[in-house]
Design an enzyme around this catalytic site. Structure first.
Site, PDB file in Angstrom:
ATOM      1  N   ASN A  10      -2.869  28.962  -2.294  1.00 27.66           N
ATOM      2  CA  ASN A  10      -1.485  28.703  -1.875  1.00 27.66           C
ATOM      3  C   ASN A  10      -1.050  27.363  -2.472  1.00 27.66           C
ATOM      4  O   ASN A  10      -1.521  26.311  -2.029  1.00 27.66           O
ATOM      5  CB  ASN A  10      -1.446  28.682  -0.343  1.00 27.66           C
ATOM      6  CG  ASN A  10      -0.059  28.407   0.207  1.00 27.66           C
ATOM      7  OD1 ASN A  10       0.837  27.974  -0.523  1.00 27.66           O
ATOM      8  ND2 ASN A  10       0.113  28.638   1.490  1.00 27.66           N
ATOM      9  N   HIS A  47       6.227  33.798  -3.028  1.00 27.36           N
ATOM     10  CA  HIS A  47       5.304  32.730  -2.660  1.00 27.36           C
ATOM     11  C   HIS A  47       3.975  33.375  -2.262  1.00 27.36           C
ATOM     12  O   HIS A  47       3.950  34.346  -1.513  1.00 27.36           O
ATOM     13  CB  HIS A  47       5.883  31.935  -1.493  1.00 27.36           C
ATOM     14  CG  HIS A  47       4.872  31.052  -0.845  1.00 27.36           C
ATOM     15  ND1 HIS A  47       4.096  30.177  -1.565  1.00 27.36           N
ATOM     16  CD2 HIS A  47       4.481  30.914   0.456  1.00 27.36           C
ATOM     17  CE1 HIS A  47       3.286  29.528  -0.743  1.00 27.36           C
ATOM     18  NE2 HIS A  47       3.499  29.965   0.475  1.00 27.36           N
ATOM     19  N   CYS A 105       6.879  25.466   1.467  1.00 27.33           N
ATOM     20  CA  CYS A 105       6.542  26.536   0.505  1.00 27.33           C
ATOM     21  C   CYS A 105       7.792  27.254  -0.015  1.00 27.33           C
ATOM     22  O   CYS A 105       7.738  27.941  -1.037  1.00 27.33           O
ATOM     23  CB  CYS A 105       5.597  27.538   1.139  1.00 27.33           C
ATOM     24  SG  CYS A 105       4.080  26.778   1.710  1.00 27.33           S
TER      25      CYS A 105
HETATM   26  O1  UT7 Z   1       2.353  28.858   2.871  1.00 28.17           O
HETATM   27  C1  UT7 Z   1       3.159  29.292   3.905  1.00 28.17           C
HETATM   28  C2  UT7 Z   1       2.572  29.213   5.212  1.00 28.17           C
HETATM   29  N1  UT7 Z   1       1.215  29.615   5.373  1.00 28.17           N
HETATM   30  C3  UT7 Z   1       0.873  30.880   5.537  1.00 28.17           C
HETATM   31  O2  UT7 Z   1       1.633  31.784   5.336  1.00 28.17           O
HETATM   32  C4  UT7 Z   1      -0.502  31.168   6.095  1.00 28.17           C
HETATM   33  C5  UT7 Z   1      -0.422  32.235   7.162  1.00 28.17           C
HETATM   34  N2  UT7 Z   1      -1.661  32.534   7.847  1.00 28.17           N
HETATM   35  C6  UT7 Z   1      -2.747  33.081   7.237  1.00 28.17           C
HETATM   36  O3  UT7 Z   1      -2.745  33.300   6.036  1.00 28.17           O
HETATM   37  C7  UT7 Z   1      -3.915  33.479   8.103  1.00 28.17           C
HETATM   38  O4  UT7 Z   1      -3.557  33.393   9.457  1.00 28.17           O
HETATM   39  C8  UT7 Z   1      -5.190  32.607   7.855  1.00 28.17           C
HETATM   40  C9  UT7 Z   1      -5.779  32.937   6.490  1.00 28.17           C
HETATM   41  C10 UT7 Z   1      -4.834  31.130   7.927  1.00 28.17           C
HETATM   42  C11 UT7 Z   1      -6.249  32.920   8.915  1.00 28.17           C
HETATM   43  O5  UT7 Z   1      -6.540  34.292   8.913  1.00 28.17           O
HETATM   44  P1  UT7 Z   1      -6.580  35.092  10.294  1.00 28.17           P
HETATM   45  O6  UT7 Z   1      -6.978  36.464   9.970  1.00 28.17           O
HETATM   46  O7  UT7 Z   1      -5.267  34.907  10.976  1.00 28.17           O
HETATM   47  O8  UT7 Z   1      -7.764  34.369  11.033  1.00 28.17           O
HETATM   48  P2  UT7 Z   1      -7.744  33.638  12.443  1.00 28.17           P
HETATM   49  O9  UT7 Z   1      -7.009  32.359  12.347  1.00 28.17           O
HETATM   50  O10 UT7 Z   1      -7.348  34.592  13.506  1.00 28.17           O
HETATM   51  O11 UT7 Z   1      -9.271  33.336  12.613  1.00 28.17           O
HETATM   52  C12 UT7 Z   1     -10.209  34.405  12.774  1.00 28.17           C
HETATM   53  C13 UT7 Z   1     -11.598  33.780  12.863  1.00 28.17           C
HETATM   54  C14 UT7 Z   1     -11.676  32.631  13.853  1.00 28.17           C
HETATM   55  O12 UT7 Z   1     -12.926  32.695  14.469  1.00 28.17           O
HETATM   56  P3  UT7 Z   1     -13.068  33.267  15.968  1.00 28.17           P
HETATM   57  O13 UT7 Z   1     -12.190  32.405  16.808  1.00 28.17           O
HETATM   58  O14 UT7 Z   1     -12.597  34.693  15.885  1.00 28.17           O
HETATM   59  O15 UT7 Z   1     -14.523  33.143  16.241  1.00 28.17           O
HETATM   60  C15 UT7 Z   1     -11.626  31.425  12.956  1.00 28.17           C
HETATM   61  O16 UT7 Z   1     -12.274  30.313  13.525  1.00 28.17           O
HETATM   62  O17 UT7 Z   1     -11.948  33.255  11.581  1.00 28.17           O
HETATM   63  C16 UT7 Z   1     -12.369  31.903  11.746  1.00 28.17           C
HETATM   64  N3  UT7 Z   1     -12.041  31.160  10.532  1.00 28.17           N
HETATM   65  C17 UT7 Z   1     -12.875  31.069   9.487  1.00 28.17           C
HETATM   66  N4  UT7 Z   1     -14.086  31.579   9.265  1.00 28.17           N
HETATM   67  C18 UT7 Z   1     -14.654  31.313   8.077  1.00 28.17           C
HETATM   68  C19 UT7 Z   1     -10.910  30.465  10.262  1.00 28.17           C
HETATM   69  N5  UT7 Z   1     -10.997  29.922   9.037  1.00 28.17           N
HETATM   70  C20 UT7 Z   1     -12.199  30.280   8.536  1.00 28.17           C
HETATM   71  C21 UT7 Z   1     -12.857  30.028   7.318  1.00 28.17           C
HETATM   72  N6  UT7 Z   1     -14.069  30.575   7.121  1.00 28.17           N
HETATM   73  N7  UT7 Z   1     -12.299  29.297   6.344  1.00 28.17           N
END
Ligand code: UT7
Length: 335
Positions: free
Chosen positions: A292, A262, A113
């Protein structure tokens, strides 16, 4: 040594729109979760007959037109991409051929990225030293073909697109009228932390884990990410590199007129802006439309802000990007 100026910008987004509602049909997710956790509402998906170089060429043509530069006048093409048309030759070589930029030497930069920011910094060195007069920098990515469409943690985040910039040396006398400060790329700051490579990667397809039927069955040729850890790291890293690139020119965040970043997650950007004490309105946002787009997102944002008339001569732009590697960085540009 004269400074490198950005003479033209361009962008291209494929026509097909994939909304959050479309993704609700594919994986266990919801429009509400995606909007609230990321800020993304929809993303673009390339047509089956489009490859990364096709996206790159469209963005490049817009940038060349704005710069008033003919393809045959280009000396250098650098493409930041991790989703090239094929492992070799480079995407940049294919772009060179399609544009008819016969005189240009061309190569790819792999910084995920942060690819366009790395490519910008590389091209800046060639221009500043006088080795090239006209450089084309592209960030182009077709991530919808690299994501695992059964993994809700990643498939809702990414989209396809391309952005381009044409660079050239600014005249030595070209100072902004208000401040008599030089225009162009003032500083770039690139950083890498390879010990965090596992956080975001495509495990198969290289020499470590070649593509085999078993690896494909296990989806190892698709993108994997530990989103939470990437998020945490990204905020700290972008704040530090932006402070460093501003500091290298004796500047501070209060002097920034625009942030061109980004776009991975709205919450990451808000956290970075808050720590830098830069008002959110100064940051161009388009991830609600494109998701993204990896290396494409920074030059796409620059082009949109430019075409919207937001960037005034002499304005200070802070650029920042971070991605797999981890690779990240910042740049300060006076428009
Ligand atoms: O491009 C450069 C590199 N990439 C980035 O910079 C991305 C960086 N990370 C992020 O943007 C965020 O961490 C995400 C958007 C990927 C995830 O958000 P988060 O607030 O960190 O969520 P999480 O991974 O802690 O997940 C929270 C919950 C989980 O459920 P449990 O374990 O709490 O029951 C996930 O399974 O949300 C769940 N979850 C979803 N639920 C509905 C993860 N993806 C989804 C989804 N829809 N698409």
């Amino acid at each position: 040594m004269s400074r490198t100026q950005i003479l033209g910008t361009g962008s291209y987004a494929p026509a097909r729109v994939l909304t959050n509602q479309d993704l609700e049909q594919l994986v266990d997710t919801s429009d509400t979760w995606i909007r609230e956790r990321t800020g993304i509402q929809e993303r673009r998906q390339a047509a089956p007959d489009e490859a990364t170089s096709d996206l790159a060429v469209q963005a490049s043509l817009h940038a060349l037109q704005m710069a008033g530069v003919a393809p045959e006048d280009l000396d250098l093409i650098v493409v930041g991409t991790v989703t090239p048309d094929m492992p070799m030759p480079s995407c940049a070589a294919l772009v060179q051929a399609k544009l008819g930029a016969r005189r240009a030497f061309a190569f790819d930069v792999s910084a995920a990225c942060a690819g366009a920011l790395y490519a910008l910094s590389v091209a800046d060195q060639f221009v500043r030293t006088g080795q090239v007069k006209r450089a084309l920098v592209v960030g182009a990515e077709l991530l919808t073909r690299a994501v695992d469409w059964s993994d809700r943690n990643t498939c809702v985040l990414f989209g396809d697109g391309a952005g381009a910039m044409v660079l050239g040396p600014g005249p030595a006398s070209d100072d902004s009228p208000e401040t008599m400060a030089p225009r162009g790329i003032l500083s770039t700051c690139l950083r890498t932390e390879g010990s965090m490579a596992d956080l975001l990667c495509i495990p198969a397809g290289g020499s470590r884990t070649p593509v085999t039927a078993d690896n494909v069955d296990a989806n190892l040729h698709k993108l994997k990410m530990n989103g939470k850890e990437v998020f945490r790291f990204a905020v700290r890293a972008l704040v530090e590199s932006t402070q460093a690139s501003l500091g290298a020119h004796g500047m501070h965040p209060g002097q920034v007129d625009h942030v061109i970043a980004h776009q991975a997650n709205l919450r990451i950007l808000e956290a970075v802006l808050q720590r830098l004490e830069i008002p959110r309105e100064k940051c161009w946002l388009n991830l609600h439309k494109y998701g993204n787009t990896s290396s494409a997102s920074l030059p796409m944002s620059l082009d949109e802000a430019q075409r919207a008339g937001r960037l005034k001569r002499g304005d200070v732009i802070a650029m920042m990007a971070i991605g797999a590697g981890m690779a990240w960085g910042s740049a300060v540009v006076r428009w």
